[in-house]
Scaffold this motif. Structure first.
Motif, PDB file in Angstrom:
ATOM      1  N   THR A 126      -9.226  -6.485 -17.476  1.00  0.00           N
ATOM      2  CA  THR A 126      -8.799  -7.875 -17.648  1.00  0.00           C
ATOM      3  C   THR A 126      -9.073  -8.697 -16.399  1.00  0.00           C
ATOM      4  N   ILE A 127      -8.831  -8.104 -15.230  1.00  0.00           N
ATOM      5  CA  ILE A 127      -9.086  -8.801 -13.968  1.00  0.00           C
ATOM      6  C   ILE A 127     -10.567  -9.085 -13.796  1.00  0.00           C
ATOM      7  N   LEU A 128     -11.407  -8.097 -14.083  1.00  0.00           N
ATOM      8  CA  LEU A 128     -12.850  -8.252 -13.902  1.00  0.00           C
ATOM      9  C   LEU A 128     -13.409  -9.350 -14.801  1.00  0.00           C
ATOM     10  N   LEU A 129     -12.844  -9.491 -15.977  1.00  0.00           N
ATOM     11  CA  LEU A 129     -13.344 -10.504 -16.900  1.00  0.00           C
ATOM     12  C   LEU A 129     -13.037 -11.926 -16.421  1.00  0.00           C
ATOM     13  N   ARG A 130     -12.214 -12.058 -15.411  1.00  0.00           N
ATOM     14  CA  ARG A 130     -11.927 -13.368 -14.832  1.00  0.00           C
ATOM     15  C   ARG A 130     -12.826 -13.684 -13.641  1.00  0.00           C
ATOM     16  N   THR A 185     -17.542  -0.855  -4.052  1.00  0.00           N
ATOM     17  CA  THR A 185     -16.448  -0.408  -3.193  1.00  0.00           C
ATOM     18  C   THR A 185     -16.170   1.095  -3.283  1.00  0.00           C
ATOM     19  N   CYS A 186     -16.257   1.660  -4.495  1.00  0.00           N
ATOM     20  CA  CYS A 186     -16.029   3.110  -4.633  1.00  0.00           C
ATOM     21  C   CYS A 186     -16.602   3.581  -5.965  1.00  0.00           C
ATOM     22  N   LYS A 187     -16.654   4.928  -6.120  1.00  0.00           N
ATOM     23  CA  LYS A 187     -17.257   5.502  -7.318  1.00  0.00           C
ATOM     24  C   LYS A 187     -16.461   5.133  -8.574  1.00  0.00           C
ATOM     25  N   LYS A 188     -15.128   5.132  -8.455  1.00  0.00           N
ATOM     26  CA  LYS A 188     -14.301   4.818  -9.624  1.00  0.00           C
ATOM     27  C   LYS A 188     -14.599   3.410 -10.114  1.00  0.00           C
ATOM     28  N   PHE A 189     -14.652   2.454  -9.184  1.00  0.00           N
ATOM     29  CA  PHE A 189     -14.895   1.074  -9.571  1.00  0.00           C
ATOM     30  C   PHE A 189     -16.339   0.872 -10.034  1.00  0.00           C
ATOM     31  N   ARG A 190     -17.259   1.656  -9.460  1.00  0.00           N
ATOM     32  CA  ARG A 190     -18.656   1.539  -9.868  1.00  0.00           C
ATOM     33  C   ARG A 190     -18.811   1.923 -11.335  1.00  0.00           C
ATOM     34  N   ALA A 191     -18.146   2.988 -11.745  1.00  0.00           N
ATOM     35  CA  ALA A 191     -18.230   3.428 -13.140  1.00  0.00           C
ATOM     36  C   ALA A 191     -17.617   2.398 -14.079  1.00  0.00           C
ATOM     37  N   LEU A 192     -16.462   1.840 -13.665  1.00  0.00           N
ATOM     38  CA  LEU A 192     -15.811   0.853 -14.513  1.00  0.00           C
ATOM     39  C   LEU A 192     -16.652  -0.416 -14.623  1.00  0.00           C
ATOM     40  N   ALA A 193     -17.183  -0.881 -13.486  1.00  0.00           N
ATOM     41  CA  ALA A 193     -17.934  -2.137 -13.471  1.00  0.00           C
ATOM     42  C   ALA A 193     -19.288  -2.014 -14.146  1.00  0.00           C
ATOM     43  N   ILE A 247     -18.297  -9.208  -9.680  1.00  0.00           N
ATOM     44  CA  ILE A 247     -18.130  -7.910 -10.336  1.00  0.00           C
ATOM     45  C   ILE A 247     -19.086  -6.882  -9.732  1.00  0.00           C
ATOM     46  N   LEU A 248     -20.303  -7.291  -9.439  1.00  0.00           N
ATOM     47  CA  LEU A 248     -21.273  -6.379  -8.830  1.00  0.00           C
ATOM     48  C   LEU A 248     -20.831  -5.984  -7.417  1.00  0.00           C
ATOM     49  N   CYS A 249     -20.254  -6.908  -6.661  1.00  0.00           N
ATOM     50  CA  CYS A 249     -19.720  -6.576  -5.332  1.00  0.00           C
ATOM     51  C   CYS A 249     -18.542  -5.614  -5.446  1.00  0.00           C
ATOM     52  N   PHE A 250     -17.693  -5.838  -6.443  1.00  0.00           N
ATOM     53  CA  PHE A 250     -16.559  -4.957  -6.690  1.00  0.00           C
ATOM     54  C   PHE A 250     -17.040  -3.531  -6.986  1.00  0.00           C
ATOM     55  N   TYR A 257       0.833  -1.190   0.000  1.00  0.00           N
ATOM     56  CA  TYR A 257       0.000   0.000   0.000  1.00  0.00           C
ATOM     57  C   TYR A 257       0.873   1.246   0.000  1.00  0.00           C
ATOM     58  N   SER A 258       0.351   2.311  -0.516  1.00  0.00           N
ATOM     59  CA  SER A 258       1.038   3.596  -0.494  1.00  0.00           C
ATOM     60  C   SER A 258       0.071   4.668  -0.071  1.00  0.00           C
ATOM     61  N   SER A 259       0.575   5.857   0.118  1.00  0.00           N
ATOM     62  CA  SER A 259      -0.288   6.950   0.569  1.00  0.00           C
ATOM     63  C   SER A 259      -1.328   7.315  -0.466  1.00  0.00           C
ATOM     64  N   SER A 260      -1.129   6.920  -1.683  1.00  0.00           N
ATOM     65  CA  SER A 260      -2.077   7.274  -2.742  1.00  0.00           C
ATOM     66  C   SER A 260      -3.199   6.258  -2.897  1.00  0.00           C
ATOM     67  N   GLY A 261      -3.241   5.205  -2.012  1.00  0.00           N
ATOM     68  CA  GLY A 261      -4.328   4.227  -2.073  1.00  0.00           C
ATOM     69  C   GLY A 261      -3.800   2.820  -2.265  1.00  0.00           C
ATOM     70  N   SER A 262      -4.745   1.858  -2.424  1.00  0.00           N
ATOM     71  CA  SER A 262      -4.368   0.459  -2.590  1.00  0.00           C
ATOM     72  C   SER A 262      -3.799   0.230  -3.982  1.00  0.00           C
ATOM     73  N   PRO A 263      -3.003  -0.824  -4.140  1.00  0.00           N
ATOM     74  CA  PRO A 263      -2.411  -1.094  -5.467  1.00  0.00           C
ATOM     75  C   PRO A 263      -3.454  -1.241  -6.556  1.00  0.00           C
ATOM     76  N   ILE A 264      -4.598  -1.838  -6.240  1.00  0.00           N
ATOM     77  CA  ILE A 264      -5.600  -2.075  -7.287  1.00  0.00           C
ATOM     78  C   ILE A 264      -6.174  -0.771  -7.818  1.00  0.00           C
ATOM     79  N   SER A 265      -6.236   0.255  -6.950  1.00  0.00           N
ATOM     80  CA  SER A 265      -6.769   1.541  -7.415  1.00  0.00           C
ATOM     81  C   SER A 265      -5.790   2.264  -8.322  1.00  0.00           C
ATOM     82  N   ASN A 266      -4.528   1.848  -8.281  1.00  0.00           N
ATOM     83  CA  ASN A 266      -3.521   2.485  -9.126  1.00  0.00           C
ATOM     84  C   ASN A 266      -3.306   1.755 -10.442  1.00  0.00           C
ATOM     85  N   LEU A 267      -3.996   0.620 -10.608  1.00  0.00           N
ATOM     86  CA  LEU A 267      -3.857  -0.115 -11.852  1.00  0.00           C
ATOM     87  C   LEU A 267      -4.503   0.632 -13.006  1.00  0.00           C
TER      88      LEU A 267
END
Length: 465
Positions: free
Chosen positions: A32-36, A48-56, A42-45, A15-25
């Motif tokens: 690619t990860i979501l398609l697995r 978690t946050c607005k950024k992931f909601r838009a992507l999912a 995917i709906l649970c993912f 982890y870093s001060s800018s957030g979790s590693p997955i948020s920096n991907l």
């Protein structure tokens, strides 16, 4: 000191001060990860946050998920249908398909007894190939076999009244209880019974072609196979696996003996030659006839129902995967009383077709008392057990009942109760075509003289809300 310690621990866990590693991907990496992941994850993912909601929730992601779960043929067919015109979001369509609870029925042909329609029949074959419905053979009143071939062009207009065209080829010979599957743009047919009780074990390949001047043509040729082939039989079950192979199981052999063997046909690239080989497994489904064998993706198949050695009608479910050198049948056990309205599940002479969204749609058939059905059931195979395991395994019956079996409501035209009809789906998997079958006559259903045969062509559509 505490801040340094905390920072050190965060770095050690990635982890870093800018957030979790997955948020920096990068977004394409997340994609690619979501398609697995399964759809529920995917709906649970997305929560978690607005950024992931838009992507999912992106339409491109869910179109790719539909490609993954339904296959490219279904997605392309849906794009060419009304869904493509309405530009329905793929995420919404995916949810509608997963929650389907009803079908809508309509007649596509209205037989008038003339020469423009196939005569009433049962135990024939019906396939959708090259945009056409192809019907061959079957048995009719008096126990006589038929040797005619009929074709109806559909294209993308599934709801219109269809016109049948009779193909005069003279081959294959007349029969009923045969099997016919689609491999690429070819039909592959095996076995059957003639009106003298003779059994066949020949293999035929048919090819449909559409011409502007000649209309639709169909040519049959006898496939050259080696000496090692399945024994003569009819009323067996068959399907295509892996897009290139035909699998058959069971049926009624010589002297009326019911069989329990499983065979696979491998075809050459040019469809001129074929090789049969038998799959020997233990345990395996008991001997039966009038059952169904359906491919549920890749090399995986599911077997359901039929009539056993004691003339009893069965309701067992078996899975088989032929992906390696050690295929095994796995039975999924469940208690019938735990299935809602499940008393009508045991059946023979039904149809079982893989529909859009991985729904195995079972319709019609008859029970041990020859009571024919007009109901529709879904056997959901999305959560099917792994069938490449070393030892057969059974599932909890309540879990199977709750997640697998569901009876669908039927709206529109009320289909007649029937058995030994035939059904096939279009490329999208949303539409099911049903033709023919045996129905109850004016006499008692248990009296063979009370039987009559049907010649209606029905369209059964999965209702997406």
């Amino acid at each position: 000191m505490a801040e340094t310690s905390t920072s050190s621990r965060s770095s050690s866990f990635g982890y870093s001060s800018s957030g979790s590693p997955i948020s920096n991907l990068a977004q394409d990496h997340l994609f690619t990860i979501l398609l697995r992941l399964p759809a529920d994850s995917i709906l649970c993912f997305a929560m978690t946050c607005k950024k992931f909601r838009a992507l999912a929730a992106s339409d491109s992601l869910w179109e790719s998920i539909c490609w993954r779960d339904w296959g490219p043929k279904s997605v392309e067919a849906l794009k060419a249908s009304n869904f493509g015109l309405q530009q329905l979001p793929w995420m919404r369509l995916y949810k509608q398909v997963s929650r389907v609870d009803s079908v809508y029925c309509r007649k596509l042909s209205d037989p008038d007894g003339g020469l423009g329609f196939p005569c009433p029949r049962a135990s024939h074959s019906l396939n959708f190939v090259s945009g056409c419905l192809v019907l061959f053979g079957g048995g009719c009143e008096g126990g006589r076999h038929l040797d005619d071939t009929w074709v109806a062009y559909i294209g993308n207009d599934f709801r219109r009244m269809l016109k049948w065209q009779k193909i005069n080829s003279g081959i294959p010979s007349g029969r009923f209880g045969h099997s016919c599957v689609v491999i690429d743009d070819f039909l592959v047919m095996f076995g059957g019974i003639n009106d003298n009780g003779g059994r066949h074990n020949d293999t035929w390949v048919g090819q449909v072609a559409c011409h502007e001047s000649l209309g639709v043509t169909l040519s049959w040729k006898l496939l050259v196979v080696g000496s090692d082939a399945p024994s003569q039989r009819g009323a067996h079950a068959a399907c295509c696996i892996d897009g290139r192979k035909m699998v058959i199981h069971g049926g009624i052999g010589l002297h009326g003996v019911r069989l329990c063997d499983t065979w696979v046909l491998e075809l050459s690239e040019n469809f001129r030659f074929g090789t049969w080989y038998e799959i020997g497994t233990h345990p395996c489904p008991p001997a039966r006839s009038g059952h169904t064998l359906t491919c549920i993706g890749g090399t995986r198949t599911v077997l359901f129902g039929g009539r056993g050695l004691g003339y009893d009608v069965l309701n067992d479910v078996w899975f088989l995967d032929i992906c390696d050198d050690n295929p095994k049948w796995v039975q999924v056990l469940y208690e019938l009383q735990n299935v809602p309205r499940g008393v009508s599940l045991p059946r023979v002479g039904h149809s079982a077709t893989l529909m859009l969204g991985g729904h195995l749609l079972i319709c019609g058939g008859e029970d041990s008392y020859r009571h024919r059905k007009n109901d529709f059931w879904i056997l959901d195979i999305n959560a099917a057990p792994s069938i490449t395991m070393q030892q057969p395994t059974t599932l909890n019956s309540m879990q199977v009942s709750a997640k697998r079996w569901k009876r669908l409501k039927a709206n529109g035209y009320k289909p007649k109760c029937r058995s030994f009809h035939r059904a096939c789906t279009d490329n999208s998997g949303q539409y099911l075509f049903v033709f023919g079958g045996m129905m109850d006559g004016l006499l008692q259903p248990s009296d063979p003289a009370g039987l009559r045969f049907d010649s209606e062509l029905l369209l059964v559509e999965l209702v997406l809300r």
